[in-house]
Write a protein that holds these residues in place. Structure first.
Motif, PDB file in Angstrom:
ATOM      1  N   GLY A 174       0.803  -1.221   0.000  1.00 49.73           N
ATOM      2  CA  GLY A 174       0.000   0.000   0.000  1.00 49.73           C
ATOM      3  C   GLY A 174       0.830   1.262   0.000  1.00 49.73           C
ATOM      4  N   ALA A 175       2.126   1.140  -0.268  1.00 47.98           N
ATOM      5  CA  ALA A 175       3.028   2.299  -0.263  1.00 47.98           C
ATOM      6  C   ALA A 175       3.271   2.724  -1.708  1.00 47.98           C
ATOM      7  CB  ALA A 175       4.338   1.954   0.429  1.00 47.98           C
ATOM      8  N   GLU A 176       2.492   3.679  -2.176  1.00 43.12           N
ATOM      9  CA  GLU A 176       2.618   4.139  -3.557  1.00 43.12           C
ATOM     10  C   GLU A 176       3.513   5.375  -3.609  1.00 43.12           C
ATOM     11  OE1 GLU A 176      -0.198   5.210  -7.411  1.00 43.12           O
ATOM     12  OE2 GLU A 176      -1.102   4.629  -5.490  1.00 43.12           O
ATOM     13  N   VAL A 177       4.502   5.331  -4.467  1.00 47.34           N
ATOM     14  CA  VAL A 177       5.443   6.444  -4.601  1.00 47.34           C
ATOM     15  C   VAL A 177       4.755   7.599  -5.334  1.00 47.34           C
ATOM     16  CG1 VAL A 177       7.615   7.190  -5.634  1.00 47.34           C
ATOM     17  CG2 VAL A 177       7.441   4.930  -4.570  1.00 47.34           C
ATOM     18  N   SER A 178       4.882   8.805  -4.792  1.00 47.41           N
ATOM     19  CA  SER A 178       4.256   9.986  -5.412  1.00 47.41           C
ATOM     20  C   SER A 178       5.280  10.967  -5.962  1.00 47.41           C
ATOM     21  CB  SER A 178       3.358  10.704  -4.401  1.00 47.41           C
ATOM     22  OG  SER A 178       4.100  11.104  -3.250  1.00 47.41           O
ATOM     23  N   THR A 179       6.488  11.001  -5.367  1.00 48.20           N
ATOM     24  CA  THR A 179       7.529  11.908  -5.851  1.00 48.20           C
ATOM     25  C   THR A 179       8.885  11.228  -5.758  1.00 48.20           C
ATOM     26  OG1 THR A 179       7.822  12.912  -3.646  1.00 48.20           O
ATOM     27  CG2 THR A 179       6.286  13.999  -5.167  1.00 48.20           C
ATOM     28  N   VAL A 180       9.731  11.556  -6.712  1.00 46.98           N
ATOM     29  CA  VAL A 180      11.124  11.074  -6.728  1.00 46.98           C
ATOM     30  C   VAL A 180      11.980  12.280  -7.103  1.00 46.98           C
ATOM     31  CG1 VAL A 180      12.781   9.552  -7.842  1.00 46.98           C
ATOM     32  CG2 VAL A 180      10.482   8.718  -7.369  1.00 46.98           C
ATOM     33  N   ASP A 181      12.661  12.850  -6.127  1.00 48.48           N
ATOM     34  CA  ASP A 181      13.413  14.086  -6.355  1.00 48.48           C
ATOM     35  C   ASP A 181      14.896  13.861  -6.096  1.00 48.48           C
ATOM     36  OD1 ASP A 181      11.096  15.672  -6.872  1.00 48.48           O
ATOM     37  OD2 ASP A 181      10.688  15.694  -4.720  1.00 48.48           O
ATOM     38  N   PRO A 182      15.754  14.313  -7.024  1.00 47.91           N
ATOM     39  CA  PRO A 182      17.197  14.114  -6.844  1.00 47.91           C
ATOM     40  C   PRO A 182      17.752  14.969  -5.712  1.00 47.91           C
ATOM     41  CG  PRO A 182      16.758  15.477  -8.779  1.00 47.91           C
ATOM     42  CD  PRO A 182      15.434  14.998  -8.294  1.00 47.91           C
ATOM     43  N   LEU A 183      18.702  14.393  -4.987  1.00 49.42           N
ATOM     44  CA  LEU A 183      19.462  15.082  -3.953  1.00 49.42           C
ATOM     45  C   LEU A 183      20.938  14.912  -4.286  1.00 49.42           C
ATOM     46  CD1 LEU A 183      17.643  13.718  -0.758  1.00 49.42           C
ATOM     47  CD2 LEU A 183      17.373  16.003  -1.769  1.00 49.42           C
ATOM     48  N   PRO A 184      21.808  15.715  -3.720  1.00 50.09           N
ATOM     49  CA  PRO A 184      23.241  15.475  -3.903  1.00 50.09           C
ATOM     50  C   PRO A 184      23.612  14.090  -3.360  1.00 50.09           C
ATOM     51  CG  PRO A 184      22.863  17.663  -3.027  1.00 50.09           C
ATOM     52  CD  PRO A 184      21.551  16.963  -2.947  1.00 50.09           C
ATOM     53  N   GLY A 185      23.899  13.152  -4.263  1.00 53.36           N
ATOM     54  CA  GLY A 185      24.269  11.809  -3.845  1.00 53.36           C
ATOM     55  C   GLY A 185      23.123  10.951  -3.363  1.00 53.36           C
ATOM     56  N   GLY A 186      21.883  11.285  -3.724  1.00 54.17           N
ATOM     57  CA  GLY A 186      20.769  10.471  -3.259  1.00 54.17           C
ATOM     58  C   GLY A 186      19.455  10.845  -3.908  1.00 54.17           C
ATOM     59  N   VAL A 187      18.367  10.346  -3.308  1.00 50.29           N
ATOM     60  CA  VAL A 187      17.016  10.574  -3.832  1.00 50.29           C
ATOM     61  C   VAL A 187      16.071  10.781  -2.666  1.00 50.29           C
ATOM     62  CG1 VAL A 187      15.190   9.678  -5.334  1.00 50.29           C
ATOM     63  CG2 VAL A 187      17.552   8.926  -5.683  1.00 50.29           C
ATOM     64  N   ALA A 188      15.221  11.797  -2.763  1.00 49.41           N
ATOM     65  CA  ALA A 188      14.138  12.004  -1.803  1.00 49.41           C
ATOM     66  C   ALA A 188      12.871  11.400  -2.391  1.00 49.41           C
ATOM     67  CB  ALA A 188      13.938  13.485  -1.525  1.00 49.41           C
ATOM     68  N   VAL A 189      12.238  10.513  -1.628  1.00 46.44           N
ATOM     69  CA  VAL A 189      11.053   9.804  -2.108  1.00 46.44           C
ATOM     70  C   VAL A 189       9.863  10.168  -1.236  1.00 46.44           C
ATOM     71  CG1 VAL A 189      10.022   7.551  -2.572  1.00 46.44           C
ATOM     72  CG2 VAL A 189      12.479   7.902  -2.917  1.00 46.44           C
ATOM     73  N   GLY A 190       8.770  10.569  -1.879  1.00 42.96           N
ATOM     74  CA  GLY A 190       7.523  10.827  -1.177  1.00 42.96           C
ATOM     75  C   GLY A 190       6.502   9.756  -1.512  1.00 42.96           C
ATOM     76  N   PHE A 191       5.647   9.461  -0.527  1.00 43.63           N
ATOM     77  CA  PHE A 191       4.607   8.450  -0.718  1.00 43.63           C
ATOM     78  C   PHE A 191       3.233   9.092  -0.589  1.00 43.63           C
ATOM     79  CE2 PHE A 191       8.382   6.323   0.826  1.00 43.63           C
ATOM     80  CZ  PHE A 191       8.499   5.223  -0.016  1.00 43.63           C
ATOM     81  N   THR A 192       2.235   8.440  -1.163  1.00 52.31           N
ATOM     82  CA  THR A 192       0.890   9.018  -1.186  1.00 52.31           C
ATOM     83  C   THR A 192       0.254   9.093   0.199  1.00 52.31           C
ATOM     84  OG1 THR A 192       0.028   6.813  -1.750  1.00 52.31           O
ATOM     85  CG2 THR A 192       0.409   8.338  -3.570  1.00 52.31           C
ATOM     86  N   ASP A 193       0.807   8.375   1.174  1.00 52.90           N
ATOM     87  CA  ASP A 193       0.262   8.472   2.534  1.00 52.90           C
ATOM     88  C   ASP A 193       0.863   9.635   3.311  1.00 52.90           C
ATOM     89  OD1 ASP A 193       2.829   7.626   3.085  1.00 52.90           O
ATOM     90  OD2 ASP A 193       2.251   5.761   4.081  1.00 52.90           O
TER      91      ASP A 193
END
Length: 368
Positions: free
Chosen positions: A124-143
């Motif tokens: 039930g964890a649906e990804v809503s955003t995938v944003d680049p960071l220096p050396g990584g990724v910020a991930v947001g979920f619909t919850d």
């Protein structure tokens, strides 16, 4: 980087995602696995795993749990629509030194991979955003929750949300066929992978062991029928061989369109696509699961061997592209034969079919 505290998110808990999670665990990583769908039971279908899939399962150290399941397939038989022989392929000879071919219910392979991946999936964890960071990724979920990762692996199928969010590509394109899948109990006794080839349509039956058969049929086109079972019986009602008995035993049928994904690149920053999210093809060569399993093995090896995530992703894509391109091209080659009238195609297959079909797998019998 083996054994490092690398933060990895695997999006998708199908065959590709669970295989990646298993491979990463063996390499010393501890990935998070998310799946947008709940852990619900779905209509099961069968799965045919060629020898290179068996090799990948061996590399994932899951060949032991797989061995008691399904049925080993030793031979492919191609027949015309009436059931007369066209050609055969000796699978034991084709995949010598690689692995045995096996057919089993898809759900059984999924259970093996789920156990091998550690069993922990956030459903039930649906990804809503995938944003680049220096050396990584910020991930947001619909919850409303969010997290940061060093690497995000999109293993969420041909209609991948990660692919869209990471600007790696849009929707898949139709591959030009409608496919029907079913599990059959109480049908005819069949020992071999058996395909009947008609005019722009084909009917495949594969034994799964324990009296079960996997039925796969397809026809050229993109329109889904309102009544798949009725359409299947209408389309293949005149076929010979085992088809009449299989049609009589059918109760439910799953239907879908075939789709292709072809991308200019598989990763953007620290977001990578694997399996059907990166390179889906029509299932003509039965390589969807095999390519996903191989992806998992090579990704873990690349991460373990490279000095950085960026170097690992470059190494991974350079190793995988030739094989997935081969599968795509050979799939298209075989699909084009559907447009050849049987009066021309069948004599060719009777003379050279076995050699032609063996050639489709030549690259895949070599090392990963």
């Amino acid at each position: 980087m083996g054994g490092s505290p690398l933060r990895v998110l695997v999006v998708g808990a199908g065959i590709a995602g669970l295989a990646v999670a298993r491979a990463l665990r063996l390499a010393g990583f501890r990935p998070d696995v998310t799946e947008r769908l709940p852990p619900a039971e779905s209509t099961d279908t069968g799965l045919y795993l060629p020898g290179n899939a068996a090799r990948a399962m061996r590399r994932l150290d899951l060949d032991g749990p797989l061995r008691p399941l399904g049925q080993v397939i030793h031979r492919q038989r191609f027949l015309d629509a009436a059931g007369a022989p066209l050609c055969e392929v000796d699978l034991d000879a084709l995949w010598t030194g690689v692995g045995e071919c096996r057919a089993l219910p898809r759900a059984e392979l999924h259970r093996v991979l789920l156990t091998g991946a550690g069993g922990a999936v956030r459903h039930g964890a649906e990804v809503s955003t995938v944003d680049p960071l220096p050396g990584g990724v910020a991930v947001g979920f619909t919850d409303g929750t969010s997290a940061e990762y060093d690497l995000v692996v999109g293993a969420d199928g041909p209609r991948s949300a990660v692919r869209t969010l990471a600007a790696l590509g849009g929707p898949p394109r139709p591959a030009g066929h409608v496919v029907y899948r079913a599990l059959v109990r109480g049908g005819p006794r069949i020992a071999d992978w058996t395909a009947l080839l008609g005019q722009r349509a084909g009917f495949l039956v594969v034994p799964l062991g324990a009296g079960r058969l996997y039925c796969y049929a397809d026809e050229a086109g993109t329109d889904l029928p309102a009544d798949p079972l009725a359409r299947l019986r209408e389309l293949f009602g005149s076929y010979g061989g085992p088809v009449p008995e299989v049609l009589d035993a059918l109760e439910t049928v799953c239907v879908e369109r075939t789709e292709e994904v072809e991308l200019g690149r598989w990763f953007h920053g620290r977001v990578l696509l694997v399996g059907d999210a990166a390179h889906a093809t029509a299932p003509t060569l039965s390589q969807g699961a095999a390519m996903a399993l191989e992806d998992a093995v090579v990704l873990a090896e690349s991460l373990r061997a490279a000095g950085s995530v960026d170097a690992a992703l470059l190494a991974y894509e350079s190793r995988r592209r030739p094989r997935t391109r081969w599968v795509r091209d050979r799939t298209r080659d075989r699909n084009r034969t559907r447009d050849v009238p049987p009066a021309l195609r069948d004599p060719l297959l009777r003379g050279r079919g076995g050699r032609i079909f063996r050639e489709h797998y030549r690259l895949l019998t070599g090392p990963l």
